[in-house]
Structure formats: structure tokens, C-alpha cells
Scaffold this motif. Structure first.
Motif, PDB file in Angstrom:
ATOM      1  N   SER A  82       0.901   4.064  -2.912  1.00 28.59           N
ATOM      2  CA  SER A  82       0.291   5.305  -2.449  1.00 28.59           C
ATOM      3  C   SER A  82       1.298   6.164  -3.103  1.00 28.59           C
ATOM      4  CB  SER A  82       0.060   5.751  -1.082  1.00 28.59           C
ATOM      5  OG  SER A  82       1.307   5.608  -0.338  1.00 28.59           O
ATOM      6  N   THR A 138      -2.207   2.346   4.533  1.00 27.74           N
ATOM      7  CA  THR A 138      -0.724   2.561   4.572  1.00 27.74           C
ATOM      8  C   THR A 138      -0.397   2.629   5.979  1.00 27.74           C
ATOM      9  OG1 THR A 138      -0.476   2.839   2.365  1.00 27.74           O
ATOM     10  CG2 THR A 138       1.509   3.283   3.979  1.00 27.74           C
ATOM     11  N   VAL A 183      -6.087   4.109   0.054  1.00 27.46           N
ATOM     12  CA  VAL A 183      -4.758   3.114   0.045  1.00 27.46           C
ATOM     13  C   VAL A 183      -3.651   3.890   1.029  1.00 27.46           C
ATOM     14  CG1 VAL A 183      -2.697   2.649  -1.270  1.00 27.46           C
ATOM     15  CG2 VAL A 183      -5.257   2.294  -2.268  1.00 27.46           C
ATOM     16  N   TYR A 208     -11.371  -2.769   0.176  1.00 28.12           N
ATOM     17  CA  TYR A 208     -10.940  -3.032  -1.271  1.00 28.12           C
ATOM     18  C   TYR A 208     -12.226  -3.563  -2.238  1.00 28.12           C
ATOM     19  CZ  TYR A 208      -6.079  -1.614   0.387  1.00 28.12           C
ATOM     20  OH  TYR A 208      -5.228  -1.061   0.952  1.00 28.12           O
ATOM     21  N   ASN A 229      -4.899  -5.990  -4.073  1.00 31.62           N
ATOM     22  CA  ASN A 229      -5.285  -5.738  -2.548  1.00 31.62           C
ATOM     23  C   ASN A 229      -6.047  -6.533  -2.006  1.00 31.62           C
ATOM     24  OD1 ASN A 229      -3.167  -3.897  -3.180  1.00 31.62           O
ATOM     25  ND2 ASN A 229      -4.218  -2.021  -2.842  1.00 31.62           N
ATOM     26  N   HIS A 279      -9.952  -4.363   5.871  1.00 29.69           N
ATOM     27  CA  HIS A 279      -9.297  -3.902   4.867  1.00 29.69           C
ATOM     28  C   HIS A 279      -9.626  -4.643   3.370  1.00 29.69           C
ATOM     29  CE1 HIS A 279      -5.853  -2.358   7.354  1.00 29.69           C
ATOM     30  NE2 HIS A 279      -6.738  -1.524   7.616  1.00 29.69           N
ATOM     31  N   TYR A 285       0.767  -1.188   0.025  1.00 34.47           N
ATOM     32  CA  TYR A 285      -0.024   0.126  -0.178  1.00 34.47           C
ATOM     33  C   TYR A 285       0.825   1.331   0.175  1.00 34.47           C
ATOM     34  CZ  TYR A 285      -3.019  -3.642   1.544  1.00 34.47           C
ATOM     35  OH  TYR A 285      -3.813  -5.004   1.645  1.00 34.47           O
TER      36      TYR A 285
END
Lengths: 304, 304, 304, 304, 304, 304
Positions: free
Chosen positions: A47, A67, A63, A191, A150, A187, A43
Motif C-alpha cells: 500500500s 492492511t 490492499v 484477491y 497475495n 482475503h 499489504y
């Protein structure tokens, strides 16, 4: 830029005994292909490499903010490993005689190198001691493809968390897994929603993968009770709030979890105190005769 | 835990042209053995594995706070790489015909994989495309030894920064080097002082290594003028202020640099705007037909 | 060029029993990042890459002569490993029936590959079986930086030797550690003095790191009694005697060791007989039916 | 144990120009799977792991003595690389201005890392910059199998030497190849004969593989004229003379080479002066301002 | 192109118990440097890279047809591993409570990652868990050299098979070894004959290496009785029959094996049923609640 | 078991010139993380590790049959690489003088090791020369997760194929890409449908990813015209026909492709003649003086 808060994302119970092999198993969740070093760096690099971020801002925010959370996950697993490898805080520092093979047991643990390198600390390696490496990072710049990666990565990571969890009997490592299973599910879910917004495909209906509800994991319950499974955090950067366009707008918790609206929360979770790892003079941590060092540090502090 | 700020530590000038080989050279400072992934992960793991932190708190604070800064260094180099690989922002998105070998030149660049994997993004690999790996992390738990490592690492990193700098003619990459040379020197200096406090050995007299003053690097001057070489930051965690017991107390800038007291500064540098990387449809970044995605994202944003 | 003498640098006592896991631990000192393959190859490549050697001859002589000694260290550790893995010399060669799983125990040792590849021989791998690799070599051509690396490397190697020593109860492996701790300390000391001559920084005051005196290691005492800690050898090349400009000139043994002048000695230590490793027919070493081979070799010898 | 002689096995002509890509090609013969690091470490580890050496002494002597020679081969290739990478000795040390991108060309060479790490020195990596690693070592303890491996390794190495030779136009690298082709052929031949003694199979009839005579390589002729192709050396250890039971006893040079008896020679070849590599201040070798270091070293030397 | 037949080359007996460490040992024969992934990929890449195939057709046919067989060897070892790791087919799927550490034992097995990644499946890794990699492939295009490599590879593989066999007590793994020892011997023999045809050197007289007859391996006998050691197969491509110019023409079985003519057989061995690997819900294979999936699949099948 | 057919899946046009850098780019599709070695080995290992195959037979059949096709993809890319590296078939074998640096150009190609190792053959390495390795294989035994991986892998592979295609101007490599883009799209589509059957999520609506239709790729058109995008093959194993439960039953081609029913076809595509790679004596392929070898082979053939 990143800031630091001297707290852990979750409170880890003290281990009941030192268990270097359990610590090694937990290393899978740190330095394995599906460990937190992988989620973090995927991530983070995505990013940094993000294209047209102003035009697809909510996706960039998603994203980027995750992170920041992953950094805390790396920290959490690392703390779990050191706690398990070192065991309960000793009553005193047994210096003893280094010539009497005080660490003879270490030749039979699964990853002797963990002791020899790190004295029981965490390292960016997997459960077999293989180093994490940069080929585990995927960042093509294609938004749909990177998000699909992801989503897959989080599902794969969930599998590894579940299997590691099933090998651990000590409460420290189990708590690490219980917490990460909740947050990893968030997460994966986020996504999935991001992909749905872009492609119309209802990826969230594939969750949870593997298909076991978090209700089966006792250590996950308090986090579910708090509603952690419905929250994404901004981690200090308010401009990331617009990820609510993905995680929000009426989107709901997954069917197997406690119901409710998904929400973006400013800031970060309260967190917990980081356990203080006591050194072992015989292992030269802080050093063989650390008193002098402690004394120097105390004097330095006093002079400030 | 870590927080995120959507800014870059330094302002990077726009590149004059796309130069994938220069970007590849800069990768050495990102994913090489002496790159920012190494400084970041060494300090991060050392901070997680720290022993007796309450007894040697200023040393813990030093390593922990620098970890936060290193995250921003990774970000800075990554941005430099993407800017150099992609070149100036194009006037328009040349879609063209993908069947006419629009990226023929990419077969002759030094790291074709950088284009094939990342479309000109940054990756955790070195200047030859070899992946960063976990054997580059050193964390024994022995305080003097770990600090000695860090001192050596920063000197080695300085060498690599200098040599990369000498290969770059475009202002973007040079600015990255100019900034990092100043901040890396601060870190080398701080580890030297930490070792001096613990051992009495005046390590700072070995600096700078290699023995060239920053006055020779034009791109470093504005940072020296600001006093950046005399500052460590708390990066948001006030408990780290006690590293002033090491970096402070009358300790002075290195002789070749502008004179003055070393000081611990609360917070972080102001930072600069992160360059927006424009996608290239022909390279499928954001995607081949990104307009639909831009439209979806705009509508999502509007609905919030 | 290099010459060879068919002797070992130190006399190793016979092992009491076969202990493949202890042998695997000792592999850390052979093929680990801080093992003898690393010290050897670092100094070897630095000596090949040396710049302006005529102008800085004592430094070149130091690195070059230590290279020769490191070859013998690799040999010493390798012998320790084979002895520990194979155990005491058997009374007879138990051929037995290979179909009765004669090596069933080998599935449970930590590094099954050591048996499967090398039949209990030493290999350039670490304690977890990971291969040594060329990224462990540092050779920039900058004299101060390369020496600083070497100083750090020897301190790191000392840590690994100490920890391996603490895991071993058999006399063979302990003797390897006891000897290498003395000689490694010499090398750390010599690089400290080299740095002091060049920079004025009294690096030797940081020794020993970790801060435990060799007086705590029983197996090191006879070497200290001989004065081994005060000696560097020319290893056959008299032109290297000028390293006495660094190791000599009144420089003294470290405070915790028996006092006396540092001195450069022509030639090499007497050395000891290399243990003859007896083969195991069932493991196909020398071969399953070696008698024929022994007979051929005897006849060849007789004909000379 | 090993001794060192400060000479090179062959005299290398000065390069005509700096050619980093040619130097990179030569790296294949140093750190490639079939490079000298591989021949060295295979024979070195096999000699350490040798079983029943008293019963098969000539075979042990063969492998052990060749090990010593291979050290010098590593040295020879390393010198060739540094010479090619650095080019002819400059008239003066062009310090110049490091801020003017003095090494801009280095971004376009094939292995930028070679410059960034080693400033044009040799490293244990292959022609693509991939590090040599311990999986390239084969040492099972089975005599026939290990010898068969060595025979194959030398044939494979011969192929790589031939192909590298065919890419080089500068005399330095060609001389390295010319010399090594002769000596590598000796080693292939000697392992062939060792296998023939043990198994009766006339392996030497497969030589040369690839099937090109050395008469086709101009740079090999003077070594053939000297009879180098008929000699093995004891490299200082007289006990290795009994390898004459394999390499001797009337065995003859290969048909394509100048005829004559194979012979074991005591000692080593005369060797040649090692080229002095002049530093480049701008690359920080020896250092940016090396005069101070030269002065210190001169004074140290004078005091002796 | 390749076709697939849903059968195994040999019939594997059911394991008596789950033995993950024995499964790990067997991994050496799958993903080790001398495992079936290596034989497969060496011959596969050599067959793709073959030069002048029309002019040396029998040699091309030999390498190409053996490639097809090696695919089945990879399959056979993989099946042996999964069977040993999972043990006998359970009476029922013990779902139980995943929160009670049902796989606690997995922290103490030698390769915890095998469970965590593959849930007891086979992976392209060796007995220590190190991944197979492409440096294990040798393909120079030189016919003699490539065949010499293959001959060496098969002898080295035979050593590893023998040693793995000696560590296994369960019938499943032993059968894998017994079968592969016969077929590997055929391949070694065939490469020996190919070399003999090209060079006149009677390589087959070096066989078997190691020098133990297959008559010593009970599990190999039925395959010898069938004459498997005298047969090469065309694996479906009749154009490969001309390898009989190498494997045929009166060439005989090796002296230690049952006598008879070597022969090329059209097609492939009959093969055996592939064991059905039953999933473990607790390990999420096929999934935690697989009934739904079974139901879906049944309905899909019914609709066809 | 697997069978072999001596044909290529597609007809490759002759290259117009030798272009080693283009060949190196194509290596990404062979040995890169998303190359054919990865698709092959992922599906192959998943098919070996499949659980409860009788209960989920159509899914097993899908993965198993695609494995067979992937073998042919590896073959196709390998052939493309050798053709591009070697260029058009030469009129005669230019032997010339190997001492005149006939391959000087090879020092400047991107992957010199490709020439040095393989003489222009294909190897299991990526576009930067990094070896393929076993960590690229994902096989957990969880059906949904493994299929999700495969779907992601094919999308990632599509991205890499597109970008490689965009760098190639020679028809040989472009044809490889054009064919593989069609077949890879079939595989992505089939995994999408498999996931849809199991989870209800309409994954195929995410296709194509990247979102460019094959109509934009001229080299893909003839395969689309043939209906290749609508076909899966049984590759010789009729039991795999039941994958029609997934790929069939009225499922349609993707909207951007020529319309029609998806269908399972018995057998395999017709395929095309494999190009004969002519050796280069100067590169020792088949050998330096291959006439003797050709003569031997001709005689062998004649005797049959």
C-alpha cells in the motif's frame, strides 16, 4: 496514519491450562513465513508503494484496508499465544523462592528462548523460534503480480492455519484459528476477485485451497453465521468504500459457505475485550516485587 | 484493533531528482535495527504482552498509543524512500524500448536489489539491503526493563536519524528526518518520564542524546513552532488519555526546545496528502501496458 | 593484545548427571542476544573504536578492562555447558558398539545439532540453537549512547541470567549463574556510575533491575562475602587503574548488597582449576580409538 | 581467564586519506567467514571444549595459546579499519553545520551502514556488511578433524588476506595484511605440524597455499627479518610451552621463508602504540559538544 | 546440463514406525552445514567456476562428476526423511475429523515447522530447523585450496553421518547413513588423491577421519562387498573418464576396506525403486479430498 | 538420480569487457529469492516429497522433469556471471606484481566479497550479496497449492529477469536473460495448464505476467523461432513423457508467441560448448604459479 482501538477482533476463551508447546505452534501463525506478520507487512508495504493509485483506486483501497485488518490479526494471534503460554489466570501470584528452580519445566519446552526472552509473551518468531524477516515481503509494484502473490500467500496461510488448528486441543488457540480461517478466506476471495477483474481469470473457482469447507471447522461457524465471510471493512477510512467495485456488484459468497452478497461495511467489527495478562513475580513480570510499581501507578492515576 | 486514515503524518516536499543511493540511506530509518520497523514492532509486541495492565494503566496507554503513531512513521519513511528512488513525477510515461538497457544505471546503485525487487519501492531492509528481523524486538514483560529498552532504542534511533540526515541533500529525505527527530524526541522524553515515575531516576536529564538541540535542524523548526514536541496523541482511543499521568501533570518541554507544558491530545495530527507515486511502464509498474488496467479500473469505478 | 591464564574465574561443582536440555538453556547465556558473546564483543569493539581516549581515559579504561573480564565469562559459561551436556566424569570410556544406536536419546533433546556438531561441546548459539551474530554489537562512538547501551545490555543480561537460573536444578549451571549475577551487577553498576559522571543522572538508583537482591540467590553469597560486588580488576594493565575515577572515590556498594567502598583491584581474581572434559570414544571425541593419539602425545611430551 | 595489554601487535602507519571503501574491504578480514573473528572464535571454542587435555597437552596448548594471539589480530584489523575509514588525524575538529549535509559522500560508499551505525568504526561484519555469525565455528571435539579444519581455515584466510591486500593502496591496510600474512602462515604451519605428529601426513609440504612466498609481499619483510615466522608465543601462560613438542624439536621454517629453527617464545611480542582515534563532533563522536565531556573527564582524573 | 533417472541410488527399507524426531536428526545430513546440500552445491559451483579446465582436465572431471552423484545423495536423504516422518504406508487414508486435533502430537516434536510447512516432507534445513544457506559454499578458484576444502568437507560430513547414525534405531535412516558413509568415503579418498597428485602430500593416509573403519557399520557391508568403495562413476558423461588419472592408475582401496584397485565406471549404479509416499488427507496431502484429483489425473492419462 | 552432460543449454557470446557490477546484477537470477537456485530447489524438493505419485503421475512427471532443466539454468546463469566478472579471455596471464594493488578497483565494485571469496566466480547469493537460503523453498505436499506456488514463482522470476535484462548492456548477460525468459515462460505456462486441469481455472490467460510479449526481447527471438516456447523435455527419463497429458493434447502456444502445438520432446536440447574460464594468476586462480599444476595434470593425463 493509523488509529487504535483497545479491543480484540474476536473473543478468545480462557485456556484450560498452560501449554507452552501449543503456544509455540501458534507462533507459526504469527512470525512464520505464512503468519500474520507476513500478511500485514506485505499489504502494508504494497500500500505504501502503490503506483497510480488514483487510476486504480479500488485495488489500492482493497490492499490498504486489509492492511488495517491484519494489524488486528497480529494482535489476535499474539493474545492467543500469551494466553496459552501462561495458562488460566492464577488465584494468586505465587512468588515463592526463585532459588528452587521454579521454572525447571521450561528447559524441556520446544522453544526455551520464548520463556527466557519474553516470559511467555508473543514474539515475531515462528513455531521453531526462527525470527520473522523482511525477505518475506513481496512488493514489485506490478499490480497483477502483487495481487497474484497475495492470493497465493492467503492460500498458503490457510494451509498453515489448518495444520496448526489440527495440533491444538485447547479452546483458546482453536478459536484463534477458527476466526482467522474465516477472515483469511475473505482475503483470498477478495484477491481472487481483484485478479478476475483485471485478467478475466476466474481465480475464485480455485477456492477453497486446500479444498476443505469451513463447515468442517466448528470454531468457524459462529463467524459464518454472522456473515463475516461476506464482509470487508473500511476500517475507518470511507474512501476505501470503492473497493466495492471488486468486493460487491453482485459477487457472491463461495459455494461451500452460507450464501449471500459480498458487501463492504463501514467501520470495523465490534470486537471483544482483551484478556488481561496477569504477571508472574517469579518470572519478573511486571517485576519481582510489583506492589511498589502498582502503588506508584495507582497514585499517578489518582492525581490526574 | 487498528483503523486507517489515508493521510501521511507530515507533508513531504517533492524530490528534485531521483537519487537511489539517498533512498537506500533512508532505508536505514525504515528497516535498520534502529529504524521505524523496530520502534513499531517493539512497542506493538510489548503492548500485546503487557502484564497487569489495569494496575499500571498509564504505562500501558503510553506504549499502546505510541505504537499507533509508529505505524505512521513507517509509512512516512516508506513514502520518503519511494519519492527519492523515483524522483520527480515525470511529464509522461517514457515507455521506450526495454531492449536498450533503459535501467543500466541500476547496476551501479548501492542496492541493486531495491530496484530489482521493488522497482524503487520501499522494503523492510536497512541501508545495506539487509532484511529487518524479529531479533530486533525486545519484550520481557518486566516493566522497568522494557521501558529502559525503549528509552535506549529512541536514543539510538535519534543517532541514526541524525547521521542519515547529514547524508541527505534533497528536501524530501531531510523533511522525513526533521519530522521524525521531533517525534522521536517526544518518545524518548516520554519513556524517560515513565522511568522517572517508576524509579525516581531523572532520565530526562540525559536528553537529548546525542547532545544536539533540535534548533540546529532547520527542517524541525515548524514542528517545534506548532508545539509538536510537547504533544502525545491518543490516536483515537480515549482510554489512552490517562498516559497524562506520565506526560502531563506539569512536566515541561526539554530545556533546549520551546518551553511549555507537556500535553496529551485527543485524536491525531491533521496529516497531509500522500504523494501519488506514478508508475513506470518500463519498470512494469503498474505494468508494461497499464492503459488496459486503468481502463478496467475506471469502468469498475463507474459501475458502482 | 591479550594474554591467557589457564584458569577459570570461578570453581564449578561437578554435575550430578548429564542434562543436555539444561546445557541448552545455559547456551542462552553464551550465544543469546544477551549472552556473554554479546557483552564481550560489544565492549571489545567499543574499546577498539574508542575516540579521544586520552581525553576521556577513565571511560576507556572501564570499557577496556571489562572486555578482558568478559572473555573469562564466555569461558565460564562454555565450561558449564560442556559439563552439563556430558555429565559426571565416567568411570571408564564406554566404547561399545556404535551400531546399536548408542545416542538414540539425542534425537529427543531440544538441540540435536549441539550433539551432532559439537558432541556436547559449547557453541556460539542461543538456547534454541540460533547462531550468535554481529548485529548484536552496538558501537556508535558516541560515549553517552554507548554507555547507555551497555547499562541496558547488562540489565537485560541480568534478566536472562535470572530466568536461566530458575530453570536449572543441577549445581553446575546454578553456580555459573550465581557467579555471573554478581559480576554482571558490578558491570551494570559501573556503567551507571559512568553515566552519572557524564550526565548527572543517578542511574545506579535504578539498580537492581529486575528488582531482586542478590541475597535471594544462594549461589551468589560466597562471592558477595568476598566483596566481589565491590571490585573491578585491571586484568593486568595498570594503565586501567584510572577507572577508579568512576568506580571509587567514595562510591558505595548498592544498598541491597553488603556495604563497602567500591575499589579497583590490580590484576585478576585467583580463579580455579578448569575441569578436564573426558572424551567419549563412541562420540569420536578425542577420536574413536584415542589410545594411539594419547600415545603419540605422550611420546612427544617425553621428547621435550 | 584473559589479561589485556594496551598495545597493538604491530605498528600501523597513518593512512594518507580517508577511504571508506578500502576500510570496507578490510572488514572481510575482520568479520568475514575467513576473518579474524572466525579464527579467534574457532580456536577459543575448541580450547573450551577440549577433551582429555592432560593426555594430549601439547595440542591443547597450541590451540589455547593461538586463541590469545587471535584476539590481538581482531584488534589489529579493527584498528586498521577505523584508521582507513577516518583518515589522517584532522588539524581541528570541523564542527560546522550539520544541516549542510556534511556527510553527503557517505550515501555512495559501499557500506553506508558502517557510517550510520559506527561512524567509521569497525564492526563484526564482512566486506559487504553481512554480520559474522556463529555457524562459522567448527568444534567437534575430534582432535584430528578439528586440527584439519584449522589448517584449512588458515589456508582459506591466507587467500582472503592476499586478495584484500591486492585491493589496497594505502599503507595502513597493507601493513595489516603484511603482518597477518606472516602470523597466519605460522598458524597454518603449526596446525600442519600438529596433524603430521598425529597422522604422519606431511601437511606442511602443502604450504604455502596459495603458493606464493611471503618474499613477494614487501610489507611482510620486516617481520620475516625479525624471525616472526619461526615463533609461537605463550601469551603469558607458561604451561603452554609444551607446544614446543609440535612447534620445535628441530622443525624448520618453510623453504620459501628465511631459514631457522621453529621456537616457542615466552610472553608476547613487544607490540606498538595504539593509534588514538580522534572524534568528529559532526558525527557525534565522542559527542556533538564533547568539550563538556572532556572537561568532566579531566576533573575526574584530577581528583584521583 | 543434467539428466534425470527416476530411481534412487540405494534401496531403502520401509520404516517400522513414524518417528518425526528421527526424521529431524536426518535433516542434519540434508540441510546442515555438512549435509548433502552443502556437498552438492560446493562441487556444483566449483565446477561452474572452474579455471583452465582444459589444462587440468582430470581435476575438473572429478569435481564435475561427483556433483552429479551428490544430487542423488540429496534425493536419498530426502527420501529417508519423508519415510521416517510418515512411517509405514497406512492401510487406508484415515480422513477422520480434522476438528479433533488429529495432529496434537506434532506440537511436541522437535521441529514442529517441518510438519506445519511440509506435512512431513523433507526441507533444506538442518536438524534444528535452521535453513541451509549460501555461506556454506566455498569456491575460490584456487585448485589446491578448493580441493583441500572438499577433503575437509567430506571428513566433517563423515563425522556428522556417524553421529546421526548413532542416534537412529529405525532401519530406513540407518540405511541412508550406511550407504552415504561408503560413498562419502570414496569422495574423501578421491579428493585426497587429487591433492596428492598436485602437492605430493599423502593425504589419504589421514583417512578414515574419524578413525573408524566402515567394517563397524553393518549397513555399509553390502556396499563394500559390491566394491562400491572402489568406484567412481561418470554419471553419463564419458569425457569425465579421465579422472582415472587421479582415481585409478594403480591406486588402491583404503587399508581398512576390502582391497582392490580403484576404478572409474561408466554410467551410474543400477539404483532402486523410489518409495511411493502415500498422502494423508487430514494433512491435506495430496489434498483434503484427493479423489477428485486422482480421477482427473486418471482421465488425463487415459486420453493420451 | 541425475546424470550430467558437459554442455551448456545455450550458447553465450563472449563479453566485451569485465563488468563486475553487471555480474552482480545477474547474481539476482542465480541466488535471489526468485533466482534459479529457488526454482531448482523448489521443484527438486517437491519432486522428492511428492505424494501418491502413481495416482497423479503426469503432475509428478512435470515437476520432476523441470527440476532437471533448472539445474542447467543454474549452470547457465553461473557461466554468465563468471564471464561478465572476468571479461574477455586475456591474451596472456598478466602476473605482474601483486604488491602494486593490482585489484584496487575491486574495493569500489558493489559486491567486493564476490571478488574476495570467489575471484569473480558465481556464488549462491543475490545481487546485493545476500546468501540464498532454504526458507525460499515451498513444499507442502498439497498438489494444487504447490502448483499455485510454482506458477507464482515463475511469474515473479519473470519480473526479475526482465528487470535484470533492462540493466545489462553486455551481450553475455542479455543472452542469459533472453534464453531464460523463453524457458521460464514455458514453465509458467506448464504450471498454468496443470492448475487448469485440476481446478478448471484458465490460469494461462493471465500470461504473460508482466504483460509484455517476448517479441520485445531481441535475444529471445531465435529461441522462439526454434519453437523452444512450445517444448518441454524429458531430460532423459522416458517415464516423464506422460506430462504430455498436461503439456500437449492440443494445447497451444500463448497468443503473443509464434503459434503451434505444445509438445513433449524426448531428451534434451543440443546445448552449446561451455566457455573455458581462464585463470588469473594474480588472483590465485588456478594458483599463483599454475604452470607446475598444468604440468602435473598434463603428465597425469599422458599416463592414462
Amino acid at each position: 496514519m493509523f488509529m487504535r482501538i483497545d479491543k480484540l477482533q474476536a473473543n478468545l476463551p480462557k485456556p484450560k491450562k498452560a501449554d507452552p508447546n501449543a503456544a509455540a505452534a501458534l507462533q507459526e501463525l504469527l512470525g512464520g513465513k505464512f503468519g500474520e506478520m507476513s500478511t500485514l507487512n506485505n499489504y502494508m508495504f504494497q500500500s505504501f508503494n502503490f503506483r497510480n493509485k488514483s487510476k486504480v483506486k479500488p485495488f489500492y483501497s482493497l490492499v490498504s484496508s486489509i492492511t488495517a485488518e491484519e494489524l488486528g490479526h497480529v494482535e489476535l494471534v499474539a493474545n492467543g499465544i500469551t494466553m496459552l503460554a501462561n495458562g488460566p489466570t492464577p488465584d494468586e501470584d505465587h512468588k515463592g523462592d526463585i532459588s528452587s528452580a521454579p521454572f525447571k519445566d521450561m528447559t524441556d519446552i520446544r522453544s526455551a528462548a520464548s520463556f527466557l526472552h519474553a516470559g511467555g509473551g508473543a514474539l515475531p518468531v515462528d513455531s521453531n523460534g526462527l525470527p520473522w524477516n523482511g525477505t518475506f515481503v513481496f512488493s514489485t509494484g506490478n499490480l497483477v503480480l502483487d495481487l497474484l502473490h497475495n492470493f497465493f500467500l492467503e492460500c498458503g496461510a490457510r494451509m498453515h492455519k489448518l495444520r496448526v488448528y489440527e495440533t491444538l486441543s485447547d479452546p483458546t488457540g482453536r478459536e484463534v484459528c477458527g476466526y482467522l480461517l474465516v477472515r483469511g478466506s475473505v482475503h483470498a476471495h477478495s484477491y481472487a476477485l481483484a485478479l478476475k477483474k483485471l485478467t478475466g481469470v476466474e481465480m475464485e473457482k480455485m477456492l477453497p485451497t486446500p479444498n476443505i469447507d469451513l463447515s468442517k471447522i466448528p470454531e468457524s461457524q459462529k463467524y459464518l453465521d454472522e456473515g463475516s465471510h461476506r464482509r470487508l471493512y473500511t476500517w475507518g477510512e470511507e474512501t476505501y468504500r470503492d473497493m466495492a467495485a471488486i468486493w460487491g456488484g453482485g459477487e457472491q459468497a463461495l459455494p461451500g459457505d452460507p450464501p449471500g452478497d459480498l458487501e463492504v461495511v463501514s467501520g470495523h467489527p465490534d470486537g471483544a475485550k482483551i484478556d488481561e495478562l496477569v504477571g508472574a513475580s517469579a518470572a519478573f513480570t511486571t517485576d519481582y516485587a510489583p506492589e511498589e510499581i502498582f502503588d506508584i501507578a495507582a497514585k499517578l492515576h489518582a492525581k490526574m
